[in-house]
Motif scaffolding. Sequence first.
Motif, PDB file in Angstrom:
ATOM      1  N   UNK A 132       7.581  -5.522 -15.861  1.00 32.72           N
ATOM      2  CA  UNK A 132       6.344  -5.623 -15.081  1.00 32.72           C
ATOM      3  C   UNK A 132       6.573  -6.201 -13.703  1.00 32.72           C
ATOM      4  N   UNK A 133       7.446  -7.217 -13.635  1.00 31.36           N
ATOM      5  CA  UNK A 133       7.748  -7.829 -12.338  1.00 31.36           C
ATOM      6  C   UNK A 133       8.424  -6.836 -11.405  1.00 31.36           C
ATOM      7  N   UNK A 134       9.382  -6.083 -11.940  1.00 33.57           N
ATOM      8  CA  UNK A 134      10.102  -5.097 -11.120  1.00 33.57           C
ATOM      9  C   UNK A 134       9.152  -4.014 -10.621  1.00 33.57           C
ATOM     10  N   UNK A 135       8.279  -3.503 -11.485  1.00 36.41           N
ATOM     11  CA  UNK A 135       7.355  -2.443 -11.068  1.00 36.41           C
ATOM     12  C   UNK A 135       6.394  -2.938  -9.986  1.00 36.41           C
ATOM     13  N   UNK A 136       5.913  -4.186 -10.112  1.00 35.05           N
ATOM     14  CA  UNK A 136       5.022  -4.738  -9.083  1.00 35.05           C
ATOM     15  C   UNK A 136       5.752  -4.866  -7.753  1.00 35.05           C
ATOM     16  N   UNK A 137       7.002  -5.319  -7.787  1.00 37.47           N
ATOM     17  CA  UNK A 137       7.789  -5.457  -6.559  1.00 37.47           C
ATOM     18  C   UNK A 137       8.092  -4.099  -5.932  1.00 37.47           C
ATOM     19  N   UNK A 138       8.332  -3.094  -6.780  1.00 36.51           N
ATOM     20  CA  UNK A 138       8.613  -1.755  -6.259  1.00 36.51           C
ATOM     21  C   UNK A 138       7.401  -1.188  -5.530  1.00 36.51           C
ATOM     22  N   UNK A 139       6.193  -1.511  -6.015  1.00 36.95           N
ATOM     23  CA  UNK A 139       4.988  -1.047  -5.318  1.00 36.95           C
ATOM     24  C   UNK A 139       4.908  -1.667  -3.928  1.00 36.95           C
ATOM     25  N   UNK A 140       5.274  -2.938  -3.814  1.00 37.03           N
ATOM     26  CA  UNK A 140       5.282  -3.599  -2.505  1.00 37.03           C
ATOM     27  C   UNK A 140       6.280  -2.925  -1.566  1.00 37.03           C
ATOM     28  N   UNK A 141       7.448  -2.618  -2.084  1.00 36.28           N
ATOM     29  CA  UNK A 141       8.495  -2.001  -1.261  1.00 36.28           C
ATOM     30  C   UNK A 141       8.070  -0.607  -0.812  1.00 36.28           C
ATOM     31  N   UNK A 142       7.488   0.170  -1.740  1.00 34.34           N
ATOM     32  CA  UNK A 142       7.041   1.517  -1.378  1.00 34.34           C
ATOM     33  C   UNK A 142       5.932   1.477  -0.336  1.00 34.34           C
ATOM     34  N   UNK A 143       5.115   0.443  -0.342  1.00 34.45           N
ATOM     35  CA  UNK A 143       4.042   0.316   0.647  1.00 34.45           C
ATOM     36  C   UNK A 143       4.593  -0.122   2.003  1.00 34.45           C
ATOM     37  N   UNK A 144       5.638  -0.926   2.004  1.00 38.29           N
ATOM     38  CA  UNK A 144       6.152  -1.511   3.243  1.00 38.29           C
ATOM     39  C   UNK A 144       7.013  -0.537   4.047  1.00 38.29           C
ATOM     40  N   UNK A 145       7.926   0.163   3.388  1.00 40.37           N
ATOM     41  CA  UNK A 145       8.898   0.979   4.110  1.00 40.37           C
ATOM     42  C   UNK A 145       8.273   2.097   4.946  1.00 40.37           C
TER      43      UNK A 145
END
Length: 533
Positions: A132-145
């Motif tokens: 769950x932590x990894x998936x939440x962080x991946x959403x942040x990364x996909x939004x930022x890049x």
Amino acid sequence: MWGYLRDRRRFVVFGGPRRVSTEMRVARARRLLDSLLTLGPTFIKLGQLLSTRPDVLPPEYVDVLAELQDRVPPADWENARTVLEDELGPVDERFDDFDRDAISGASLGQVYTAKVDGDPVAVKVRRPDIEGLVEADLRVIRWTLPIIVYFVDESRSFSLRNLADEFAKTIREEMDYAREAEMLTEIRGNFAGDEDIVIPTVYDDYSGNRVLTMEYIQGTKISDVDELDDRGIDRSQVAERVERAYLQMIIEDGVFHADPHPGNLAVREDGAVVFYDFGMSGRVDEFVQGKIVDFYVAVANQDIDAILDALIEMGTLSPEADRATMADVMELAIQDARGEDIETYRVQQIIGKVEDTIYEFPLRLPSNLALVLRVATVVEGVCVTLDPEFDFISVATEYLTEQGYREESIRQFVEQAGDEVQGTARSLLRVPPKLESALDRVDREDFHVRADLEDGNGVVDRLARRIVLGMVVAASVPTTAFLYAEADLVAAGVAGAFTLVVGAALYRSFKKRRGIRTTPQFTRQNLRERRND
């Protein structure tokens, strides 16, 4: 992120690039490193990935992020026990003598020792609730890049666009211990019968998606040179075994262990090399394998054109790049890195020089080559730690020769040269009739020449814009003076403001670092200054 954007455009949405000193970049990279450590497992892995992407970040960032170690305190045993028993059942029933104290901890998992039917095993357990932590962080990364992509140039945009997907794929694969077991077993099969390479056996009945049980093999850490000397192990021979193993994995097998740092490599009493942790592993398709061979052969032969051809065909170098400038960079990098003998230079020095130019030139790293580049540089560093005089290129050349690649390259060259001779002969036979036909048309005054102007970089457009702006400024200045002399202050003010705006636009068109300016020149002094910095 904000600093990165302002470095590209001073006022984010417009303006030229800022000049940033090496010291400023190192300080920023240190702050980024601290932030990644604070943000947790996903961002630690992201930092490790970025340390292999000199096409995305300047070399100062790459150097600092390379220090990022995936070593964190292990999770509480009771939480780890929950994961273990959910996958395999009661610990005490499945294992003999399970040690509750982890021998190592990482951001995604931790390793324990135990016994199965009296045989020592290593049990790798994924951290509880990490998904769950990894998936939440991946959403942040996909939004930022994508925000950053909007503000960067085309070469950087190419790299950033595939970075989020590549990272998501990599970290999900690393969390999938079933995949790791599959890769480990395949690589182990490729080295079956090779007594110099040792890869642990997987215990399938004691493994799952979140737990991996494998043979526990002890050895001396490969970077502990004093211990290796005390045991009487030939370090130069070990270095050669490591390099040959990776050449086989990448060039021959197409599947490779992609995390060869000293913590994942050990040496047994008999000098055999032990490989650990196959969570980060990759595959190479046949086309890339062939181009990697071409690249190594070209480096060994000091063939600059062949090096550039291999880089373009792999997708690492843009076909629109200034070939002459890139040839100069490659030539200087090789000359600066080699010793008195042509095959005494080190591949890491060559790649290091290329990495320094990737951030400024149209070089880019496709996702399928990022891990290969990382493996090449880290392996060379391990080999040189074992033997400071180790000649990476010499061993690679010997390996390619043994496998018949250099002879194949020569044969292809001869065939290509023969085809070119035949083509030239055919052309010579066709030229006289065509020349006679053209001369007849000239004699009849029926000869026309058509020329098309290629302007992919927009040079003509910029020239035209500058001419128009210059003519407007030239006309506006006397007009403003005339209006002022006639005491029409309002009209003079409007005309003056218009003149200033147009003049500023003209000035800005000349200040931009593009267009008809000459390409940057690289010299040995440039390279020395960069290395000293």
